[in-house]
Design a protein around this motif. Structure first.
Motif, mmCIF file in Angstrom:
data_model
loop_
_atom_site.group_PDB
_atom_site.id
_atom_site.type_symbol
_atom_site.label_atom_id
_atom_site.label_comp_id
_atom_site.label_asym_id
_atom_site.label_seq_id
_atom_site.Cartn_x
_atom_site.Cartn_y
_atom_site.Cartn_z
ATOM 1 N N GLU A 15 0.837 -1.190 0.000
ATOM 2 C CA GLU A 15 0.000 0.000 0.000
ATOM 3 C C GLU A 15 0.878 1.249 0.000
ATOM 4 O O GLU A 15 2.032 1.218 0.425
ATOM 5 C CB GLU A 15 -0.900 0.028 1.240
ATOM 6 C CG GLU A 15 -2.012 -1.007 1.213
ATOM 7 C CD GLU A 15 -2.934 -0.862 2.409
ATOM 8 O OE1 GLU A 15 -4.149 -0.859 2.206
ATOM 9 O OE2 GLU A 15 -2.427 -0.750 3.532
ATOM 10 N N GLN A 16 0.307 2.350 -0.490
ATOM 11 C CA GLN A 16 1.005 3.623 -0.519
ATOM 12 C C GLN A 16 0.158 4.668 0.185
ATOM 13 O O GLN A 16 -1.064 4.673 0.065
ATOM 14 C CB GLN A 16 1.291 4.055 -1.958
ATOM 15 C CG GLN A 16 2.174 3.080 -2.716
ATOM 16 C CD GLN A 16 2.329 3.464 -4.175
ATOM 17 O OE1 GLN A 16 2.313 4.638 -4.527
ATOM 18 N NE2 GLN A 16 2.477 2.468 -5.038
ATOM 19 N N VAL A 17 0.810 5.548 0.923
ATOM 20 C CA VAL A 17 0.106 6.601 1.637
ATOM 21 C C VAL A 17 -0.164 7.745 0.676
ATOM 22 O O VAL A 17 0.767 8.332 0.119
ATOM 23 C CB VAL A 17 0.928 7.094 2.844
ATOM 24 C CG1 VAL A 17 0.103 8.090 3.656
ATOM 25 C CG2 VAL A 17 1.356 5.922 3.718
ATOM 26 N N ASP A 18 -1.442 8.043 0.490
ATOM 27 C CA ASP A 18 -1.878 9.079 -0.444
ATOM 28 C C ASP A 18 -2.004 10.405 0.299
ATOM 29 O O ASP A 18 -2.736 10.513 1.281
ATOM 30 C CB ASP A 18 -3.227 8.661 -1.048
ATOM 31 C CG ASP A 18 -3.727 9.645 -2.098
ATOM 32 O OD1 ASP A 18 -3.026 10.635 -2.376
ATOM 33 O OD2 ASP A 18 -4.819 9.414 -2.636
ATOM 34 N N SER A 20 -2.996 13.314 -1.228
ATOM 35 C CA SER A 20 -3.821 14.250 -1.992
ATOM 36 C C SER A 20 -4.978 14.757 -1.138
ATOM 37 O O SER A 20 -5.407 14.098 -0.179
ATOM 38 C CB SER A 20 -4.360 13.574 -3.257
ATOM 39 O OG SER A 20 -5.125 12.429 -2.923
ATOM 40 N N ALA A 23 -7.910 12.715 0.839
ATOM 41 C CA ALA A 23 -7.503 11.350 1.180
ATOM 42 C C ALA A 23 -7.575 11.131 2.692
ATOM 43 O O ALA A 23 -7.381 12.057 3.478
ATOM 44 C CB ALA A 23 -6.091 11.072 0.675
ATOM 45 N N LYS A 65 -1.332 4.894 6.122
ATOM 46 C CA LYS A 65 -2.569 4.518 5.438
ATOM 47 C C LYS A 65 -3.700 4.386 6.445
ATOM 48 O O LYS A 65 -3.524 3.852 7.537
ATOM 49 C CB LYS A 65 -2.360 3.184 4.716
ATOM 50 C CG LYS A 65 -3.421 2.834 3.702
ATOM 51 C CD LYS A 65 -3.187 3.536 2.388
ATOM 52 C CE LYS A 65 -4.135 3.012 1.306
ATOM 53 N NZ LYS A 65 -3.949 3.702 0.040
ATOM 54 N N SER A 69 -8.777 1.476 4.800
ATOM 55 C CA SER A 69 -8.369 1.096 3.444
ATOM 56 C C SER A 69 -8.689 -0.365 3.174
ATOM 57 O O SER A 69 -8.871 -1.168 4.075
ATOM 58 C CB SER A 69 -6.863 1.338 3.267
ATOM 59 O OG SER A 69 -6.131 0.591 4.203
ATOM 60 N N ARG A 134 -2.961 0.207 -5.860
ATOM 61 C CA ARG A 134 -1.867 0.617 -6.757
ATOM 62 C C ARG A 134 -0.914 -0.549 -6.993
ATOM 63 O O ARG A 134 0.298 -0.380 -7.117
ATOM 64 C CB ARG A 134 -1.104 1.813 -6.187
ATOM 65 C CG ARG A 134 -1.958 2.989 -5.805
ATOM 66 C CD ARG A 134 -2.733 3.581 -6.961
ATOM 67 N NE ARG A 134 -1.865 4.055 -8.023
ATOM 68 C CZ ARG A 134 -2.315 4.646 -9.145
ATOM 69 N NH1 ARG A 134 -3.623 4.808 -9.318
ATOM 70 N NH2 ARG A 134 -1.485 5.066 -10.056
ATOM 71 N N GLY A 323 8.929 8.956 -3.555
ATOM 72 C CA GLY A 323 7.811 8.603 -4.428
ATOM 73 C C GLY A 323 8.144 7.544 -5.459
ATOM 74 O O GLY A 323 9.294 7.364 -5.859
ATOM 75 N N HIS A 452 2.945 9.664 -3.437
ATOM 76 C CA HIS A 452 2.623 8.717 -2.380
ATOM 77 C C HIS A 452 3.907 8.206 -1.723
ATOM 78 O O HIS A 452 4.972 8.185 -2.336
ATOM 79 C CB HIS A 452 1.848 7.525 -2.944
ATOM 80 C CG HIS A 452 0.526 7.900 -3.529
ATOM 81 N ND1 HIS A 452 -0.319 6.981 -4.113
ATOM 82 C CD2 HIS A 452 -0.103 9.097 -3.624
ATOM 83 C CE1 HIS A 452 -1.409 7.587 -4.529
ATOM 84 N NE2 HIS A 452 -1.297 8.871 -4.260
#
Length: 636
Positions: A15-18, A20, A23, A65, A69, A134, A323, A452
Motif C-alpha cells: 500500500e502507498q500513503v496518499d 492528496s 484522502a 494509510k 483502506s 496501486r 515517491g 505517495h
C-alpha cells in the motif's frame, strides 16, 4: 535458536500513503483518523480530525494509510505463476485508459467495455481494486480453474490464432479482421479443430499495442512519428517522477581504509535522477562492482523519505524527495535485465525502459549528472581525474585521505547543499525549485501534488532483492552450500507438490550479509528471517563465500562441506586482518567486509547494534516524529 516472534515477521504490504486533498490517513502516534485538507509543504500537511472535526497541522512522516483502506493479501512477486502474471497484465492494460483519464463517463466506458468483450461491472471492479492498492498483483485471478476473462481455447487453437495474427495481420499486406477470421477458420478446418469464436480472435487482436500494430503492418514512419522521442528532449516528461534514470559509475577518487589510512581503490556509486527536475532521488555507494543489489538499494533509497538517512549520517540540510516513479530508464546492463527487477517494476506500475542504441537524447541526464559529480571529485585529494592524460604525474594513492564513510558524507553534502541548490543551466533554476514547482504548481502550470509514500518500506526493498526457490529438508534449507534453520520451517519439511516433487519455497537475501535469509511463509504471506544454522559462521557476504569455495577448490577439495567453508572463511578473515596494512587488495577486502557488516539499508540507515528496536525515535531538526501535532489556529 533465534525466536521468530510476530515482531520479527515482515508482512508483505504494498500500500502507498496518499497525500492528496480529501484522502484519509491515520496519525501514527495518536491512532486517530484524519482527512487531508491542504498540502502546506514537504514537511507538514493540514488535516481534519474525523472524530472532532478540528483542523491540525501534522508532520507528513507521522501519517500512514487509513485503517479504513481495502484489506488485500499481497503475494510475493516471484511466487506468481506466469499465466497469472499475464492475466494481471491483461487486466491492467484494459483499465489503463480509465486510469489515465483517456475515457470517462458511463456511456463512454460502457462502449469501451463492450468493444473489449468484458462486462462493465467487471471492468469497474478491476479498476476499483487497482485504485485502492496501486498494485498490479491485486489483479491476479483469485482462484484456480477457468476464470472470467481467461481463454477456454485449447493449446492448438491458441497457437493458430497467435501464428495467423503474426503472419497475416502484423504484415505489410494489412489484412482486415474479417480476413483474419477466415484464415483461422481455414487452418482449423485443415487440422480438424473446432474454430475459435470471432470474439476470442477479436480480443487477441485488440490486446496488441498500437505501436506493434503500426510497425508490423508496414507503417514504421507513422509509428516513429507517434512514439519516438523528439530530438533534444526526453518524451512524456511533464512532472516530477514521470521518468527517472539510473546508472552506475566508478568514482574518480581513491579511498583509504579506516584502520591504517592506506589506499583501497575506487568505490562505485549508483545514482537515480529525476529527469523533470534533475533532483537526485537516491544513490548507493559501495566497494562492490555494479550488481542487482546496487539497483535494489538505489531504488529503495529513491522512493523513501530521507530524513532518517540524513540524521544517521549526521548531515544537516533537507532532501524532501520520495515517491514511486512512473518510468525507470536504464542502460542494457545485465543487472538491469533481471526477472526480479522486471516483476517488481510491473508490480509498482513502473515502466522499465532500456536505452535505445545510438539515440543521444536518451541517457544524457544521468551522464551529465555523473560528469558534474566527477568534476567535483577532481578537487579532492586522491582523485584519479577522468583519464591518464589529465592525471599526468599526479600520484592519486599518495594523496588519498578519505575513508568510505567520509567520502559518503562528502557526496551527501554535495547533493543536499550544493547540487540541489545551484542554478541548473538547462532549467534556469535550481533542481529544488523545479521539483517544488512541479509538485505544487506555479501561476501558469498546475502541479502534480505530493507523491505517495510506501506504507511498508521493508516490502519495497525485499521486492527488488535477489530470490531463489528452495526445498525445505529436516536439516533446514541450503543455499550456496550454507545451511539455514529455524523451527518456523518445521511444518513445511518434506512437503510435496501435486506433481509429487519436493515443494519449493521463496527465499530472499541481501548478498552483502548472507548470515540471514528471508522465508516467505506461504500461509501468512509474511517474510520471516531465518538465521544460519551454524552460528560459528562469521558475518559474511556472498563474494566472501565464493572466495572461500574458490580457495577450497585450489586446495584440491571438490566435495567440501559446510564446516570446511566456515573454517576457510574464518581463516581468510584472519589473513585479511593480518595483511590489512600490507597490500591494497587486502585492505579493500577488509574495508568492504566491514561495510557489509554494518548492514545499513535505506530502510534501516543505522547499524543494528547501535539502534535497538525499543530505542526512542531519532530527532530530525530538533523534533521527534511524535512531537509535532499542533492545532491549525496555533500556527497562524
Amino acid at each position: 535458536m533465534e525466536d521468530n516472534s510476530k515482531e520479527s515477521m515482515i508482512p508483505l504490504n504494498r500500500e502507498q500513503v496518499d497525500f492528496s486533498v480529501g484522502a484519509s490517513v491515520i496519525h501514527i502516534p495518536s491512532g486517530k483518523n484524519y482527512k487531508i485538507k491542504r498540502q502546506i509543504d514537504f514537511s507538514y500537511i493540514e488535516c481534519q480530525c474525523s472524530e472532532t472535526g478540528r483542523l491540525m497541522v501534522l508532520p507528513i512522516l507521522s501519517l500512514s494509510k487509513s485503517n479504513n483502506s481495502l484489506q488485500v493479501s499481497y503475494p510475493d512477486l516471484n511466487s506468481i505463476e506466469p499465466d497469472d502474471w499475464k492475466e494481471a497484465e491483461r487486466r491492467y492494460n484494459l483499465i489503463l485508459p480509465l486510469l489515465n483519464g483517456e475515457i470517462s463517463g458511463r456511456k463512454e466506458i460502457d462502449e469501451y467495455a463492450k468493444n473489449k468483450g468484458i462486462g462493465r461491472a467487471t471492468l469497474y471492479r478491476w479498476f476499483g481494486v487497482y485504485k485502492a492498492t496501486r498494485s498490479v498483483s491485486s489483479l491476479i485471478p483469485k482462484q484456480r480453474g477457468w476464470r472470467e476473462g481467461n481463454s477456454r481455447l485449447t493449446f492448438e487453437q491458441d497457437k493458430i490464432i497467435h501464428d495467423v495474427i503474426q503472419e497475416y495481420y502484423l504484415s505489410p499486406q494489412r489484412l482486415s479482421q474479417h480476413e483474419i477470421f477466415n484464415q483461422i477458420k481455414i487452418v482449423c478446418s485443415q487440422r480438424n479443430l473446432t474454430r475459435p469464436t470471432k470474439n476470442s480472435i477479436r480480443k487477441r487482436i485488440l490486446s496488441l499495442s498500437a505501436k506493434d500494430v503500426l510497425y508490423g503492418r508496414g507503417q514504421p514512419k507513422k509509428a516513429k512519428d507517434k512514439f519516438a522521442p523528439k530530438a533534444g528532449m526526453f518524451p512524456n516528461v511533464l512532472y516530477p517522477l514521470d521518468v527517472i534514470q539510473i546508472d552506475h559509475t566508478p568514482v574518480d577518487l581513491i579511498l583509504v581504509d579506516d584502520l591504517n589510512r592506506q589506499p583501497i581503490g575506487r568505490p562505485w556509486v549508483t545514482f537515480a535522477i529525476d529527469v523533470y527536475s534533475r533532483m537526485i532521488l537516491g544513490y548507493y555507494l559501495s566497494l562492490d562492482a555494479p550488481s542487482e543489489i546496487a539497483v535494489a538499494m538505489c531504488i529503495a533509497h529513491a522512493v523513501l523519505p530521507k530524513e532518517e538517512w540524513l540524521a544517521a549520517k549526521e548531515i544537516t540540510g533537507e532532501w524532501k524527495v520520495w515517491g514511486i516513479p512512473k518510468k525507470i530508464h536504464v542502460d542494457n546492463g545485465p543487472d538491469f535485465r533481471t526477472e526480479t527487477l522486471r516483476r517488481a517494476c510491473l508490480e509498482y506500475d513502473i515502466n522499465l525502459e532500456f536505452r535505445p542504441v545510438k539515440v543521444p537524447n536518451y541517457g544524457g541526464h544521468i551522464e551529465r549528472l555523473v560528469g558534474t559529480f566527477m568534476k567535483e571529485t577532481h578537487k579532492l585529494k586522491g582523485t584519479t581525474f577522468s583519464n591518464i592524460q589529465e592525471r599526468k604525474e599526479y600520484d592519486s594513492e599518495k594523496y588519498a585521505c578519505l575513508t568510505f564513510d567520509e567520502a559518503e558524507a562528502w557526496i551527501l553534502k554535495q547533493i543536499v547543499s550544493v547540487y540541489h541548490k545551484e542554478i541548473h543551466s538547462t532549467l534556469n533554476m535550481s533542481p529544488t525549485s523545479k521539483w517544488r514547482d512541479g509538485i505544487y504548481g506555479t501561476d501558469y502550470e498546475i502541479g502534480c501534488g505530493l507523491p505517495h509514500v510506501p506504507a511498508n518500506p521493508k516490502t519495497v526493498m525485499l521486492d527488488f532483492m535477489p530470490f531463489e526457490e528452495r526445498t525445505i529438508q529436516n536439516t533446514g534449507v541450503t543455499w550456496d552450500g550454507v545451511r539455514y534453520f529455524d523451527f518456523i520451517l518445521a511444518p513445511y519439511i518434506g512437503l510435496r507438490g501435486e506433481d509429487g516433487k519436493a515443494r519449493k519455497y521463496i527465499f530472499r537475501r541481501d548478498p552483502r550479509d548472507i548470515s540471514i535469509i528471508y522465508f516467505l511463509n506461504p500461509d501468512t504471506k509474511n517474510y520471516i528471517p531465518i538465521p544460519v544454522a551454524n552460528q560459528n559462521l562469521p558475518s559474511t557476504s556472498l563474494w566472501q563465500l565464493r572466495a572461500s569455495k574458490k580457495r577450497l577448490k585450489e586446495r584440491g577439495l571438490k566435495d567440501y562441506n559446510e564446516h570446511q567453508i566456515i573454517e576457510t572463511l574464518i581463516e581468510m578473515e584472519k589473513i585479511v586482518d593480518n595483511a590489512a596494512a600490507q597490500t591494497k587488495k587486502m585492505r579493500r577486502m577488509r574495508q568492504r567486509s566491514k561495510i557489509h557488516q554494518k548492514n545499513v539499508t535505506p530502510v534501516q540507515p543505522i547499524e543494528k547494534q547501535k539502534r535497538p528496536e525499543n530505542e526512542a525515535p531519532i530527532k530530525v531538526d530538533g523534533l521527534l516524529d511524535t512531537d509535532f501535532i499542533q492545532p491549525f489556529e496555533d500556527i497562524q
